[in-house]
Scaffold this active site. Structure first.
Site, short mmCIF file in Angstrom:
data_model
loop_
_atom_site.label_atom_id
_atom_site.label_comp_id
_atom_site.label_asym_id
_atom_site.label_seq_id
_atom_site.Cartn_x
_atom_site.Cartn_y
_atom_site.Cartn_z
N ASP A 272 0.85 -1.17 0.00
CA ASP A 272 0.00 0.00 0.00
C ASP A 272 0.90 1.24 0.00
O ASP A 272 2.12 1.15 0.13
CB ASP A 272 -0.97 -0.01 1.18
CG ASP A 272 -2.19 0.86 0.89
OD1 ASP A 272 -2.12 1.72 -0.02
OD2 ASP A 272 -3.21 0.71 1.58
C1 BGC Z 1 -5.00 3.27 0.05
C2 BGC Z 1 -5.17 2.24 -1.02
C3 BGC Z 1 -5.04 2.87 -2.39
C4 BGC Z 1 -3.69 3.54 -2.47
C5 BGC Z 1 -3.41 4.18 -3.81
C6 BGC Z 1 -3.73 4.09 -0.16
O1 BGC Z 1 -3.64 5.15 0.72
O2 BGC Z 1 -4.97 2.63 1.31
O3 BGC Z 1 -6.42 1.61 -0.87
O4 BGC Z 1 -5.19 1.91 -3.38
O5 BGC Z 1 -3.62 4.54 -1.48
O6 BGC Z 1 -4.18 5.30 -4.00
#
Ligand code: BGC
Length: 722
Positions: A272
């Protein structure tokens, strides 16, 4: 399901057809360490891209991007990779296409309320086509975290509290995005996230720690991920949370042991956002080098946003502290996914085919999805309003709020293309006089507008009170310690309801709200979630009877925050609540019951269930049976019912939930019409994670319930012989 991709990924590289694993292997042999680490790097950028990403792509030091969108911007990066870099490896372009791209569907919690996997699959299909037209090839969806705490803002992004329904919808999303051929035009690679346990954040506070037993992980949190994998999901995302003291983004048990060894996942894992660097804040890595080593060796292949792999792995590999083989395996996984997506053959987006505003067909699809996601929580007969009403008051801070209709993670959705509730009401009743009053702000503000709102209500034949949360009050980093009606909205509601006019409350929100007073006072309560581009039209369809709201809750609505976590498949305890018996499991100051249970939802018609049958009613361990039940529309209108099948094991070696969903079917019936629905029950449905953490079916009696919500219904007994 054996997709083309599963076959491709399963194929031994040497034996694969030219282009498949063989290309990845042959590229790997020619790559420098810097080029290898480039494939493991994902970087975000502004929508329009930018020179840094182009330069890195030309140097072979960029594997993937996120947030850059548009065929032109993406082609500029791709040209650098494919025409200027030494090995011409294309870049994979990702984005959060969560509930739509340009056409926005209801938030996933809303879509889940449709209990309609085919509808969800079609929504994902359209989203993939639109995002593909803008040059994207990868979505960070589906979010399949089971979630049981309404304080957590990210409940909006998932299917709710149940693993069985969550698994069914996980499959639907993956099929919709990827189809059976993810190299075909109009497809996106899916990403099952957040692996794993992220939904159990303590106190419902986003990013917080989680404490989940292995059994609960396997029984509750894993199944939707396993379903996504079985449907062919090409990628997984490692979560932010720590699990039993080990961050999910350096968790060898979940990443390598379960996902890869036990389940055989051959795609790649992306961290993530910044999660590799966050290992330092977690307190498990002293510095960037340690964070990079821990994450990569635990099985995180691609690093999102932070740049620690590229910065530290060269020295770590050189010093023998990270085996080159581990880097190579990660690179191979990334290259194979690029191959499966057909990126080598078709790296570029068509710059003449950019996603435009939703057309009539897309709008019709979004409207249908929004209608089917509506949940009628309460109705004393006020709804549907007759279409003959002449004076309508649309009241409340969200009445004309496009952002609240679109919700968080709205992709490329535009306010200007969204139909607000007010727009929808106006379009449904062109001849009526529609008055509008905001009353109060969503949060803060004064009560100064309440008198005018009450006056508008007084003059109306039908009052529509639109309340709830603004578009940014749920989603990431949007936990609420008070998940109720924010601000002065309840005061507004009381003043409007006091006028005694026929009034329906429409709720727009991204989580279950704790609204016992509102539920007690409102004559009709329609849960619309954040219903997307066509939300206002869909709500108007239901309010004026053109559509029957037939959705059902997939997350319990508590009466009080003190009850949380509150979910239908809880354990019985050794002292289940017994009225009049003090020493039973209860609160002194609140009932154990929810405000609205899982599976709840009314309709404008009525339904009855009869003849729950098990054929056979006695099976051997490992055997199969079929449960069937007949549902009849006993009312005067056409409508939908979601027939739900629950099990309860008795005398099991592990305490069973009081009920566990193992089947569902949404049926549309005309007045008087009946349908018999059947549910297969075999080892998958009858089994559970036993004391040894392995799936097991035990002999004994299983109670089988067919019902229209998680409470009540018909019961039959199944006997499982040794
Ligand atoms: C979120 C994810 C997301 C990623 C990219 C993160 O902060 O937890 O769910 O896919 O950002 O935007």
């Amino acid at each position: 399901m054996r997709t083309l991709l599963a076959l491709l990924l399963a194929a031994a590289p040497a034996a694969a057809a030219p282009g498949a694993g063989a290309r990845a292997e042959s590229l790997l042999r020619r790559m420098t360490l810097s080029e290898k680490l480039g494939q493991l790097q994902q970087l975000g950028g502004p929508v329009g891209g930018g020179p840094e990403l182009v330069e890195l792509a030309a140097e072979g030091r960029l594997g993937s991007t996120l947030n850059v969108r548009g065929a032109k911007a993406l082609n500029a990066i791709q040209r650098a990779a494919v025409e200027r870099s030494r090995l011409k490896i294309p870049v994979l372009f990702g984005f959060d296409v969560i509930h739509g791209y340009r056409t926005v569907f209801p938030i996933p919690l809303g879509l889940a309320s449709s209990w309609d996997p085919a509808l969800v699959e079609r929504a994902a299909r359209l989203s993939a086509r639109e995002a593909y037209a803008d040059g994207l090839r990868w979505t960070f969806s589906p979010m399949v975290d089971v979630a049981r705490d309404p304080r957590w803002g990210r409940v909006a992004e998932g299917a709710g509290e149940d693993p069985f329904l969550g698994a069914a919808l996980a499959r639907a999303y993956v099929r919709g995005y990827q189809t059976s051929d993810p190299s075909a035009p109009g497809t996106l690679a899916a990403c099952a996230k957040h692996w794993v346990g992220y939904g159990a954040a303590e106190g419902g506070r986003d990013y917080n720690t989680t404490e989940i037993s292995e059994r609960t992980l396997r029984q509750v949190y894993f199944p939707p991920f396993k379903a996504a994998l079985d449907a062919g999901a090409l990628t997984f995302m490692s979560a932010f949370n720590d699990l039993d003291g080990v961050p999910a983004s350096e968790n060898r048990f979940t990443l390598n042991e379960v996902l890869r060894r036990e389940w055989g996942f051959r795609g790649f894992v992306v961290s993530d956002w910044d999660a590799v660097a966050q290992l330092i804040a977690h307190g498990v890595a002293a510095d960037g080098a340690q964070a990079a080593r821990e994450a990569l060796t635990a099985g995180v292949d691609m690093e999102m946003d932070s740049r620690l792999y590229g910065a530290h792995l060269p020295a770590l590999v050189k010093a023998g502290r990270v085996p080159l083989r581990t880097v190579d395996e990660a690179v191979l996984r990334v290259l194979r996914v690029k191959e499966a997506l057909g990126l080598f053959a078709h790296p570029y987006a068509d710059e003449t085919a950019a996603a435009g505003p939703p057309d009539a067909a897309a709008r019709a699809q979004a409207r249908e999805a929004a209608v089917r996601s509506l949940v009628l929580l309460k109705n004393d007969g006020t709804l549907p309003f007759p279409k003959t009403v002449r004076r309508v008051a649309v009241i409340g801070p969200l009445a004309d709020d496009a952002a609240a209709v679109l919700g968080s993670w709205r992709g490329d959705g535009r306010d200007s293309e969204a139909v607000t509730i007010l727009d929808g009401v106006r379009a449904a009743l062109p001849g009526a006089a529609v008055s509008v009053a905001t009353g109060v702000a969503v949060t803060g503000g004064t009560d100064a507008g309440i008198a005018a709102a009450a006056a508008a209500a007084k003059d109306a034949d039908a009052v529509i009170l639109v309340l709830g949360e603004s578009g940014d009050m749920s989603g990431e980093a949007s936990s609420r310690a008070h998940p109720d009606l924010p601000g002065r909205q309840l005061v507004l509601a009381e003043a409007v309801l006091a006028e005694g006019r026929p009034t329906a409350v429409v709720l727009l929100n991204g989580r279950p709200l704790i609204v016992p007073e509102l539920a007690a006072r409102a004559p009709a309560l329609l849960e619309a979630w954040q219903p997307g581009t066509e939300g206002g039209d869909a709500v108007a369809d239901a309010l004026f009877g053109d559509a029957d709201p037939g959705g059902k809750l997939t997350m319990t609505f508590p009466r009080a925050l003190g009850q949380v976590p509150l979910y239908y498949d809880h354990k019985n305890t050794g002292r289940p609540f017994e009225a009049g018996n003090h020493y039973t499991s209860k609160y002194l100051d609140e009932s154990n019951d929810p405000l609205f249970p899982f599976g709840w939802g009314l309709s404008y018609t009525t339904f009855a269930l009869r003849d729950l049958r098990l054929a056979p009613a006695r099976i051997r361990r490992g055997g199969r049976t079929t449960a069937s039940v007949t549902v009849t529309n006993t009312g005067a209108r056409a409508g939908d019912e979601v027939v739900q099948l629950y099990l309860h094991r008795t005398a099991s070696s592990v305490t069973p939930p009081v009920r566990q969903l193992e089947g569902f079917s949404r049926v549309s019936l005309k007045p008087g019409e009946s349908r018999t629905v059947s549910f297969p029950l075999g080892p998958k449905e009858l089994g559970f994670v036993g004391v040894d953490e392995k799936w097991t079916v035990e002999p004994g009696r299983v109670e089988v319930f067919a019902s229209t919500c998680s409470v009540g219904g018909l019961e039959a007994g199944l006997s499982v012989a040794p």
